[in-house]
Design a protein around this motif. Structure first.
Motif, PDB file in Angstrom:
ATOM      1  N   ASP A   4      37.396  38.860  65.644  1.00  0.00           N
ATOM      2  CA  ASP A   4      38.706  38.383  65.210  1.00  0.00           C
ATOM      3  C   ASP A   4      38.730  37.918  63.761  1.00  0.00           C
ATOM      4  OD1 ASP A   4      37.283  36.054  65.489  1.00  0.00           O
ATOM      5  OD2 ASP A   4      38.776  35.011  66.721  1.00  0.00           O
ATOM      6  N   ALA A   5      37.589  38.019  63.050  1.00  0.00           N
ATOM      7  CA  ALA A   5      37.560  37.608  61.647  1.00  0.00           C
ATOM      8  C   ALA A   5      38.379  38.536  60.763  1.00  0.00           C
ATOM      9  CB  ALA A   5      36.116  37.560  61.140  1.00  0.00           C
ATOM     10  N   SER A   6      38.761  39.696  61.298  1.00  0.00           N
ATOM     11  CA  SER A   6      39.558  40.647  60.531  1.00  0.00           C
ATOM     12  C   SER A   6      41.048  40.306  60.551  1.00  0.00           C
ATOM     13  CB  SER A   6      39.347  42.063  61.070  1.00  0.00           C
ATOM     14  OG  SER A   6      39.573  42.102  62.471  1.00  0.00           O
ATOM     15  N   PHE A   7      41.441  39.317  61.367  1.00  0.00           N
ATOM     16  CA  PHE A   7      42.858  38.942  61.363  1.00  0.00           C
ATOM     17  C   PHE A   7      43.096  37.450  61.543  1.00  0.00           C
ATOM     18  CE2 PHE A   7      41.789  40.102  65.717  1.00  0.00           C
ATOM     19  CZ  PHE A   7      42.327  39.060  66.470  1.00  0.00           C
ATOM     20  N   ARG A   8      42.039  36.663  61.636  1.00  0.00           N
ATOM     21  CA  ARG A   8      42.199  35.209  61.696  1.00  0.00           C
ATOM     22  C   ARG A   8      41.636  34.607  60.406  1.00  0.00           C
ATOM     23  NH1 ARG A   8      44.487  33.473  66.035  1.00  0.00           N
ATOM     24  NH2 ARG A   8      44.395  34.709  67.947  1.00  0.00           N
ATOM     25  N   PHE A   9      42.475  33.854  59.709  1.00  0.00           N
ATOM     26  CA  PHE A   9      42.110  33.355  58.390  1.00  0.00           C
ATOM     27  C   PHE A   9      42.526  31.890  58.240  1.00  0.00           C
ATOM     28  CE2 PHE A   9      43.657  37.784  58.101  1.00  0.00           C
ATOM     29  CZ  PHE A   9      42.466  38.424  57.811  1.00  0.00           C
ATOM     30  N   THR A  10      41.852  31.208  57.333  1.00  0.00           N
ATOM     31  CA  THR A  10      42.235  29.832  57.011  1.00  0.00           C
ATOM     32  C   THR A  10      42.961  29.744  55.674  1.00  0.00           C
ATOM     33  OG1 THR A  10      40.107  29.394  55.931  1.00  0.00           O
ATOM     34  CG2 THR A  10      40.261  28.917  58.301  1.00  0.00           C
ATOM     35  N   HIS A  11      42.827  30.766  54.836  1.00  0.00           N
ATOM     36  CA  HIS A  11      43.355  30.703  53.476  1.00  0.00           C
ATOM     37  C   HIS A  11      44.043  32.014  53.083  1.00  0.00           C
ATOM     38  CE1 HIS A  11      40.572  27.357  53.305  1.00  0.00           C
ATOM     39  NE2 HIS A  11      41.038  26.997  52.120  1.00  0.00           N
ATOM     40  N   ALA A  12      44.920  31.898  52.107  1.00  0.00           N
ATOM     41  CA  ALA A  12      45.517  33.066  51.462  1.00  0.00           C
ATOM     42  C   ALA A  12      45.785  32.735  50.008  1.00  0.00           C
ATOM     43  CB  ALA A  12      46.812  33.478  52.153  1.00  0.00           C
ATOM     44  N   ILE A  13      45.754  33.764  49.171  1.00  0.00           N
ATOM     45  CA  ILE A  13      46.135  33.647  47.763  1.00  0.00           C
ATOM     46  C   ILE A  13      47.338  34.538  47.531  1.00  0.00           C
ATOM     47  CG2 ILE A  13      45.479  34.089  45.370  1.00  0.00           C
ATOM     48  CD1 ILE A  13      42.597  33.490  46.110  1.00  0.00           C
ATOM     49  N   THR A  14      48.364  33.990  46.902  1.00  0.00           N
ATOM     50  CA  THR A  14      49.507  34.785  46.470  1.00  0.00           C
ATOM     51  C   THR A  14      49.742  34.525  44.986  1.00  0.00           C
ATOM     52  OG1 THR A  14      51.167  33.075  46.947  1.00  0.00           O
ATOM     53  CG2 THR A  14      50.577  34.562  48.748  1.00  0.00           C
ATOM     54  N   ARG A  15      50.543  35.360  44.358  1.00  0.00           N
ATOM     55  CA  ARG A  15      50.922  35.132  42.959  1.00  0.00           C
ATOM     56  C   ARG A  15      52.424  35.368  42.822  1.00  0.00           C
ATOM     57  NH1 ARG A  15      48.270  34.671  38.231  1.00  0.00           N
ATOM     58  NH2 ARG A  15      46.300  35.607  38.915  1.00  0.00           N
ATOM     59  N   ARG A  16      53.113  34.412  42.260  1.00  0.00           N
ATOM     60  CA  ARG A  16      54.557  34.536  42.106  1.00  0.00           C
ATOM     61  C   ARG A  16      54.898  35.691  41.164  1.00  0.00           C
ATOM     62  NH1 ARG A  16      53.875  29.082  41.405  1.00  0.00           N
ATOM     63  NH2 ARG A  16      54.558  29.158  39.234  1.00  0.00           N
ATOM     64  N   PRO A  17      55.991  36.393  41.424  1.00  0.00           N
ATOM     65  CA  PRO A  17      56.376  37.511  40.559  1.00  0.00           C
ATOM     66  C   PRO A  17      56.769  37.044  39.167  1.00  0.00           C
ATOM     67  CG  PRO A  17      58.045  37.114  42.238  1.00  0.00           C
ATOM     68  CD  PRO A  17      56.872  36.249  42.582  1.00  0.00           C
ATOM     69  N   ALA A  18      56.357  37.826  38.178  1.00  0.00           N
ATOM     70  CA  ALA A  18      56.695  37.534  36.785  1.00  0.00           C
ATOM     71  C   ALA A  18      57.977  38.263  36.394  1.00  0.00           C
ATOM     72  CB  ALA A  18      55.547  37.974  35.881  1.00  0.00           C
ATOM     73  N   ALA A  19      58.592  37.819  35.307  1.00  0.00           N
ATOM     74  CA  ALA A  19      59.807  38.475  34.821  1.00  0.00           C
ATOM     75  C   ALA A  19      59.550  39.941  34.483  1.00  0.00           C
ATOM     76  CB  ALA A  19      60.345  37.733  33.605  1.00  0.00           C
ATOM     77  N   SER A  20      58.308  40.259  34.120  1.00  0.00           N
ATOM     78  CA  SER A  20      57.961  41.638  33.761  1.00  0.00           C
ATOM     79  C   SER A  20      57.925  42.575  34.956  1.00  0.00           C
ATOM     80  CB  SER A  20      56.602  41.664  33.060  1.00  0.00           C
ATOM     81  OG  SER A  20      55.586  41.145  33.916  1.00  0.00           O
ATOM     82  N   ILE A  21      58.143  42.051  36.184  1.00  0.00           N
ATOM     83  CA  ILE A  21      58.078  42.890  37.377  1.00  0.00           C
ATOM     84  C   ILE A  21      59.057  44.056  37.301  1.00  0.00           C
ATOM     85  CG2 ILE A  21      59.786  41.545  38.676  1.00  0.00           C
ATOM     86  CD1 ILE A  21      56.572  43.187  40.048  1.00  0.00           C
ATOM     87  N   THR A  22      60.099  43.921  36.509  1.00  0.00           N
ATOM     88  CA  THR A  22      61.064  45.012  36.374  1.00  0.00           C
ATOM     89  C   THR A  22      60.429  46.251  35.760  1.00  0.00           C
ATOM     90  OG1 THR A  22      61.790  44.079  34.274  1.00  0.00           O
ATOM     91  CG2 THR A  22      63.056  43.478  36.233  1.00  0.00           C
ATOM     92  N   HIS A  23      59.247  46.091  35.153  1.00  0.00           N
ATOM     93  CA  HIS A  23      58.539  47.222  34.561  1.00  0.00           C
ATOM     94  C   HIS A  23      57.370  47.680  35.442  1.00  0.00           C
ATOM     95  CE1 HIS A  23      60.860  46.523  30.960  1.00  0.00           C
ATOM     96  NE2 HIS A  23      60.403  45.285  30.873  1.00  0.00           N
ATOM     97  N   GLY A  24      57.356  47.238  36.691  1.00  0.00           N
ATOM     98  CA  GLY A  24      56.257  47.576  37.588  1.00  0.00           C
ATOM     99  C   GLY A  24      56.181  49.069  37.890  1.00  0.00           C
ATOM    100  N   LEU A  25      54.987  49.508  38.279  1.00  0.00           N
ATOM    101  CA  LEU A  25      54.761  50.906  38.605  1.00  0.00           C
ATOM    102  C   LEU A  25      55.520  51.289  39.872  1.00  0.00           C
ATOM    103  CD1 LEU A  25      50.892  51.007  38.023  1.00  0.00           C
ATOM    104  CD2 LEU A  25      52.674  51.885  36.487  1.00  0.00           C
ATOM    105  N   ARG A  26      55.937  52.542  39.927  1.00  0.00           N
ATOM    106  CA  ARG A  26      56.607  53.052  41.135  1.00  0.00           C
ATOM    107  C   ARG A  26      56.415  54.547  41.205  1.00  0.00           C
ATOM    108  NH1 ARG A  26      61.854  50.452  38.683  1.00  0.00           N
ATOM    109  NH2 ARG A  26      60.162  49.364  37.648  1.00  0.00           N
TER     110      ARG A  26
END
Length: 264
Positions: A4-26
């Motif tokens: 179950d270590a593949s889906f049970r976690f104690t922590h996560a890291i996220t990063r808030r979107p920057a204003a430059s996200i409008t230029h993100g790859l697609r």
């Protein structure tokens, strides 16, 4: 690794979107993301992670790198240590370096994938029995070999698989639901790469619902795919829907937005 270590976690890291996200790859231009809407969606995503009981480390926006909110591509976090990836998109190469100090503050063991290898976390699926890595435009054979050299020392079995043509990342089309169950599109499952696993298929026309995450007792999935949601709830999974219209414009889904781990 326990199953179950593949889906049970104690922590996560996220990063808030920057204003430059409008230029993100697609891959296909379906419109420019709206920053305010994306920020609201991202806040809902982070809140859903916290609701599972996890500690969420929310990093500040990184304006020089438009795609930097998709933190999963920068690293693979395992109980034994962290492995910094080497993104296959040139504009994203600095993202792993920006993530490195945060991981070194958490892990005593951090490995770094070096050139000429390229590999992104979106192509890596850790199950209860093995690590599956899809080749793609972002992940090459050298990257897979470099990852295998590290994870083999930790006792993992790694298997190379093929990402379907025209699909950005392997996990664009699949997700782990529990140690032996995978949510997959029909097109990916048809390759036979999930032989021996229990499969739940996305509903016809809802292939974009394949990128979900199982985080502790909750499956986080993008909103707007009712038939696939019904399949998951019928199978006994607790589902939380997260709005994802803006990230979807940049080929982003639920797994892309976080690094999920239990520190050693």
């Amino acid at each position: 690794m326990t199953t179950d270590a593949s889906f049970r976690f104690t922590h996560a890291i996220t990063r808030r979107p920057a204003a430059s996200i409008t230029h993100g790859l697609r891959a296909i231009d379906t419109g420019t993301p709206d920053l305010a809407t994306m920020q609201a969606h991202h806040a809902a995503y982070t809140a859903a992670l916290r609701a599972t009981g996890a500690t969420v480390i929310e990093l500040a926006p990184l304006d020089p790198y438009p795609d930097s909110l998709f933190v999963e591509d920068t690293a693979l976090c395992l109980p034994q240590g962290a492995i910094l990836m080497r993104p296959g998109a040139p504009t994203r190469l600095g993202e792993a370096a920006a993530m490195e100090p945060h991981l070194r503050a958490i892990y005593s063991t951090v490995h770094v994938i070096e050139a000429p290898a390229t590999i992104e976390g979106g192509d890596i699926l850790v199950t209860g029995r093995e690590i599956l890595v899809g080749t793609s435009a972002r992940t090459n054979d050298a990257g897979i070999a470099a990852l295998n050299a590290i994870t083999a020392r930790w006792g993992y079995s790694l298997r190379r698989v093929q990402t379907p043509p025209g699909v950005l990342h392997f996990k664009t089309d699949c997700a782990l639901l529990d140690a032996t169950t995978i949510l997959s599109t029909e097109r990916l499952a048809a390759s036979g790469c999930f032989a021996g696993y229990d499969l739940i298929h996305t509903a016809p026309g809802e292939e974009a619902a394949a990128n979900v995450i199982r985080f502790n007792d909750t499956v986080l999935m993008p909103a707007g795919f009712p038939a696939t949601k019904d399949r998951l709830t019928a199978a006994g999974y607790q589902v939380t829907e997260i709005p994802n219209t803006e990230c979807a414009k940049l080929d982003g889904g639920m797994s892309c937005l976080s690094l999920r781990f239990t520190p050693s």
